[in-house]
Motif scaffolding. Sequence first.
Motif, PDB file in Angstrom:
ATOM      1  N   SER A  43       0.825  -1.212   0.000  1.00  0.00           N
ATOM      2  CA  SER A  43       0.000   0.000   0.000  1.00  0.00           C
ATOM      3  C   SER A  43       0.857   1.259   0.000  1.00  0.00           C
ATOM      4  CB  SER A  43      -0.933   0.000   1.218  1.00  0.00           C
ATOM      5  OG  SER A  43      -0.186  -0.053   2.437  1.00  0.00           O
ATOM      6  N   LYS A  44       1.946   1.243   0.800  1.00  0.00           N
ATOM      7  CA  LYS A  44       2.865   2.382   0.795  1.00  0.00           C
ATOM      8  C   LYS A  44       3.594   2.503  -0.536  1.00  0.00           C
ATOM      9  CE  LYS A  44       4.056   3.231   5.624  1.00  0.00           C
ATOM     10  NZ  LYS A  44       5.171   3.350   6.598  1.00  0.00           N
ATOM     11  N   GLU A  45       3.932   1.362  -1.105  1.00  0.00           N
ATOM     12  CA  GLU A  45       4.620   1.372  -2.397  1.00  0.00           C
ATOM     13  C   GLU A  45       3.748   2.023  -3.464  1.00  0.00           C
ATOM     14  OE1 GLU A  45       5.350  -1.961  -5.739  1.00  0.00           O
ATOM     15  OE2 GLU A  45       6.313  -2.409  -3.825  1.00  0.00           O
ATOM     16  N   ILE A  46       2.474   1.644  -3.496  1.00  0.00           N
ATOM     17  CA  ILE A  46       1.559   2.215  -4.488  1.00  0.00           C
ATOM     18  C   ILE A  46       1.430   3.717  -4.288  1.00  0.00           C
ATOM     19  CG2 ILE A  46      -0.836   2.239  -5.286  1.00  0.00           C
ATOM     20  CD1 ILE A  46      -0.952  -0.754  -4.584  1.00  0.00           C
ATOM     21  N   GLU A  47       1.344   4.134  -3.037  1.00  0.00           N
ATOM     22  CA  GLU A  47       1.158   5.554  -2.729  1.00  0.00           C
ATOM     23  C   GLU A  47       2.402   6.383  -3.026  1.00  0.00           C
ATOM     24  OE1 GLU A  47       0.346   8.428   1.170  1.00  0.00           O
ATOM     25  OE2 GLU A  47       0.380   6.240   1.377  1.00  0.00           O
ATOM     26  N   LEU A  48       3.570   5.854  -2.677  1.00  0.00           N
ATOM     27  CA  LEU A  48       4.784   6.664  -2.712  1.00  0.00           C
ATOM     28  C   LEU A  48       5.721   6.383  -3.878  1.00  0.00           C
ATOM     29  CD1 LEU A  48       5.710   6.433   1.090  1.00  0.00           C
ATOM     30  CD2 LEU A  48       4.445   8.263  -0.062  1.00  0.00           C
ATOM     31  N   MET A  49       5.660   5.165  -4.437  1.00  0.00           N
ATOM     32  CA  MET A  49       6.687   4.763  -5.386  1.00  0.00           C
ATOM     33  C   MET A  49       6.204   4.526  -6.819  1.00  0.00           C
ATOM     34  SD  MET A  49       9.508   4.839  -3.827  1.00  0.00           S
ATOM     35  CE  MET A  49      10.280   4.782  -2.214  1.00  0.00           C
ATOM     36  N   TRP A  50       4.933   4.268  -7.014  1.00  0.00           N
ATOM     37  CA  TRP A  50       4.477   3.994  -8.369  1.00  0.00           C
ATOM     38  C   TRP A  50       4.451   5.280  -9.187  1.00  0.00           C
ATOM     39  CZ3 TRP A  50       0.124  -0.243  -8.848  1.00  0.00           C
ATOM     40  CH2 TRP A  50       0.644  -1.448  -8.351  1.00  0.00           C
ATOM     41  N   PRO A  51       4.651   5.184 -10.514  1.00  0.00           N
ATOM     42  CA  PRO A  51       4.699   6.399 -11.348  1.00  0.00           C
ATOM     43  C   PRO A  51       3.393   7.181 -11.296  1.00  0.00           C
ATOM     44  CG  PRO A  51       5.487   4.466 -12.555  1.00  0.00           C
ATOM     45  CD  PRO A  51       4.876   3.951 -11.285  1.00  0.00           C
ATOM     46  N   SER A  52       3.541   8.483 -11.346  1.00  0.00           N
ATOM     47  CA  SER A  52       2.376   9.362 -11.425  1.00  0.00           C
ATOM     48  C   SER A  52       2.387  10.067 -12.778  1.00  0.00           C
ATOM     49  CB  SER A  52       2.417  10.400 -10.295  1.00  0.00           C
ATOM     50  OG  SER A  52       3.522  11.277 -10.457  1.00  0.00           O
ATOM     51  N   ARG A  53       1.336  10.807 -13.042  1.00  0.00           N
ATOM     52  CA  ARG A  53       1.250  11.514 -14.326  1.00  0.00           C
ATOM     53  C   ARG A  53       2.253  12.660 -14.410  1.00  0.00           C
ATOM     54  NH1 ARG A  53      -5.312  12.102 -15.381  1.00  0.00           N
ATOM     55  NH2 ARG A  53      -5.765   9.841 -15.487  1.00  0.00           N
ATOM     56  N   PRO A  57      10.427   9.965 -10.148  1.00  0.00           N
ATOM     57  CA  PRO A  57      11.799  10.265  -9.728  1.00  0.00           C
ATOM     58  C   PRO A  57      12.718   9.055  -9.813  1.00  0.00           C
ATOM     59  CG  PRO A  57      10.204  11.124  -8.157  1.00  0.00           C
ATOM     60  CD  PRO A  57       9.447  10.242  -9.089  1.00  0.00           C
ATOM     61  N   LEU A  58      14.019   9.338  -9.857  1.00  0.00           N
ATOM     62  CA  LEU A  58      15.023   8.292  -9.976  1.00  0.00           C
ATOM     63  C   LEU A  58      14.961   7.315  -8.815  1.00  0.00           C
ATOM     64  CD1 LEU A  58      17.511   7.066 -11.339  1.00  0.00           C
ATOM     65  CD2 LEU A  58      18.917   8.706 -10.071  1.00  0.00           C
ATOM     66  N   THR A  59      14.769   7.821  -7.594  1.00  0.00           N
ATOM     67  CA  THR A  59      14.733   6.923  -6.442  1.00  0.00           C
ATOM     68  C   THR A  59      13.545   5.960  -6.509  1.00  0.00           C
ATOM     69  OG1 THR A  59      13.649   8.703  -5.210  1.00  0.00           O
ATOM     70  CG2 THR A  59      15.995   8.387  -4.834  1.00  0.00           C
ATOM     71  N   ASN A  60      12.440   6.402  -7.093  1.00  0.00           N
ATOM     72  CA  ASN A  60      11.304   5.497  -7.292  1.00  0.00           C
ATOM     73  C   ASN A  60      11.672   4.378  -8.263  1.00  0.00           C
ATOM     74  OD1 ASN A  60      10.317   7.982  -6.189  1.00  0.00           O
ATOM     75  ND2 ASN A  60       8.253   7.349  -6.712  1.00  0.00           N
ATOM     76  N   MET A  61      12.403   4.723  -9.317  1.00  0.00           N
ATOM     77  CA  MET A  61      12.843   3.709 -10.278  1.00  0.00           C
ATOM     78  C   MET A  61      13.768   2.696  -9.614  1.00  0.00           C
ATOM     79  SD  MET A  61      13.720   6.046 -13.604  1.00  0.00           S
ATOM     80  CE  MET A  61      12.629   7.355 -14.148  1.00  0.00           C
ATOM     81  N   ILE A  62      14.686   3.205  -8.798  1.00  0.00           N
ATOM     82  CA  ILE A  62      15.622   2.314  -8.106  1.00  0.00           C
ATOM     83  C   ILE A  62      14.866   1.393  -7.158  1.00  0.00           C
ATOM     84  CG2 ILE A  62      17.558   2.220  -6.478  1.00  0.00           C
ATOM     85  CD1 ILE A  62      18.510   4.865  -7.637  1.00  0.00           C
ATOM     86  N   TYR A  63      13.882   1.952  -6.456  1.00  0.00           N
ATOM     87  CA  TYR A  63      13.088   1.134  -5.529  1.00  0.00           C
ATOM     88  C   TYR A  63      12.383   0.007  -6.270  1.00  0.00           C
ATOM     89  CZ  TYR A  63       9.293  -0.347  -2.490  1.00  0.00           C
ATOM     90  OH  TYR A  63       8.410  -1.108  -1.761  1.00  0.00           O
ATOM     91  N   SER A 261      14.807  -1.566   0.107  1.00  0.00           N
ATOM     92  CA  SER A 261      13.427  -1.124  -0.093  1.00  0.00           C
ATOM     93  C   SER A 261      12.897  -0.360   1.112  1.00  0.00           C
ATOM     94  CB  SER A 261      12.534  -2.335  -0.377  1.00  0.00           C
ATOM     95  OG  SER A 261      12.928  -2.992  -1.563  1.00  0.00           O
ATOM     96  N   ARG A 262      13.160  -0.871   2.295  1.00  0.00           N
ATOM     97  CA  ARG A 262      12.681  -0.211   3.511  1.00  0.00           C
ATOM     98  C   ARG A 262      13.327   1.156   3.714  1.00  0.00           C
ATOM     99  NH1 ARG A 262       8.450  -2.280   6.903  1.00  0.00           N
ATOM    100  NH2 ARG A 262       8.111  -4.446   6.254  1.00  0.00           N
ATOM    101  N   VAL A 263      14.610   1.258   3.385  1.00  0.00           N
ATOM    102  CA  VAL A 263      15.306   2.542   3.520  1.00  0.00           C
ATOM    103  C   VAL A 263      14.626   3.605   2.664  1.00  0.00           C
ATOM    104  CG1 VAL A 263      17.425   3.760   2.862  1.00  0.00           C
ATOM    105  CG2 VAL A 263      17.556   1.701   4.253  1.00  0.00           C
ATOM    106  N   LEU A 264      14.369   3.287   1.398  1.00  0.00           N
ATOM    107  CA  LEU A 264      13.738   4.254   0.511  1.00  0.00           C
ATOM    108  C   LEU A 264      12.302   4.563   0.926  1.00  0.00           C
ATOM    109  CD1 LEU A 264      15.002   3.208  -3.041  1.00  0.00           C
ATOM    110  CD2 LEU A 264      15.740   5.131  -1.630  1.00  0.00           C
ATOM    111  N   LEU A 265      11.564   3.547   1.354  1.00  0.00           N
ATOM    112  CA  LEU A 265      10.188   3.789   1.809  1.00  0.00           C
ATOM    113  C   LEU A 265      10.159   4.691   3.034  1.00  0.00           C
ATOM    114  CD1 LEU A 265       8.193   0.441   1.475  1.00  0.00           C
ATOM    115  CD2 LEU A 265       7.770   2.591   0.291  1.00  0.00           C
ATOM    116  N   ASN A 266      11.072   4.478   3.965  1.00  0.00           N
ATOM    117  CA  ASN A 266      11.114   5.304   5.170  1.00  0.00           C
ATOM    118  C   ASN A 266      11.437   6.756   4.845  1.00  0.00           C
ATOM    119  OD1 ASN A 266      10.470   3.143   6.803  1.00  0.00           O
ATOM    120  ND2 ASN A 266      12.571   2.713   7.415  1.00  0.00           N
ATOM    121  N   ILE A 267      12.374   6.960   3.905  1.00  0.00           N
ATOM    122  CA  ILE A 267      12.707   8.324   3.504  1.00  0.00           C
ATOM    123  C   ILE A 267      11.499   8.998   2.860  1.00  0.00           C
ATOM    124  CG2 ILE A 267      14.111   9.713   1.931  1.00  0.00           C
ATOM    125  CD1 ILE A 267      16.378   7.742   2.341  1.00  0.00           C
TER     126      ILE A 267
END
Length: 322
Positions: A43-53, A57-63, A261-267
């Motif tokens: 759920s956090k991944e979808i909210e914070l990491m999936w591409p938006s319109r 960002p690069l960190t999302n791609m890395i995640y 993955s957890r490091v990037l999600l926490n940031i």
Amino acid sequence: MDGDITSASSPDAWQVLSDARTTNAMILGALTLVAYDHLLTLSKEIELMWPSRTSFPLTNMIYLWNRYFTLISLSYDASVMLSPYKSNAVCIKFFQGEAVTSTIILATVDLILMLRVWLLYEKKRLLLYLLVPMIGLEILTMAVVSHYTIASVPEYWPVNSITGCFPMGNVPRFFAFYSVPVLVVSVTMFVLTVYKCGTSLLAHGRVHMPIHALFLRDGVFWFIIIFVTFIPEIAIWARGRQSLAELLIAPGLAISSIVGSRVLLNIKSLGHSYPRLPESTTARNAVEFDTIDYALSAPWRTTLGHPTMSAITEVTSEERGP
């Protein structure tokens, strides 16, 4: 040696069969751990990491790369190791592929940790001159060690009752050096994190330094987890039975990937939980690190882009004018 060797005619096959079952159980456990952690954070991944319109960002791609590449790689490893032995050629190709994917996963996690330290030290270029060559040397060392190790093991147990590929003969003891660069990089990142976070928290307190507190907590916890995982791996490769060479590879990759993955999600989570600077001020005074801004002026630098409400009020007042 592509015939069938029964455990009755080869006493060593009993030990290999036992080690194979243990190893394959560890591979399944590692795959399950990654999948379970993925479900916990989906759920956090979808909210914070999936591409938006508007942005990706690069960190999302890395995640996303780290998360899904690891899941696919471990799934393939499990499918091979749970299948009956086919031939030496198949086993050699499998281990060559595993060496490449393992190195990529570990290098990706170290890249994530490097980005975290780079952010923590306010994106100082000098730090990149230290860390980028270190990670490059890590990749080169792991590639060389894995190449010569695989080349030194031309035959694998052709036992129909044993699933997967297990070396017949000696795995070179220098394979233990494969994980040494990972520990060196982890120790370096840990020392840099503890020094920066420790001095900042002592000077300003935990309440005013949320990112430093988060980085210190994550840094200590993840370093302990990785250290506890890779030290036994080195010990097995240096002193253990040859048939246990694969025992901790999959768990080590799984835990390392989860760390990244957890490091990037926490940031990202922390970045979304704090107020942002006004857009015009961000563009003028701050450097963007995806969702986290930190201003270049000294009063804001200590909070890495999460100034107090009074600071935001002052900035807003200045922009409105008298």
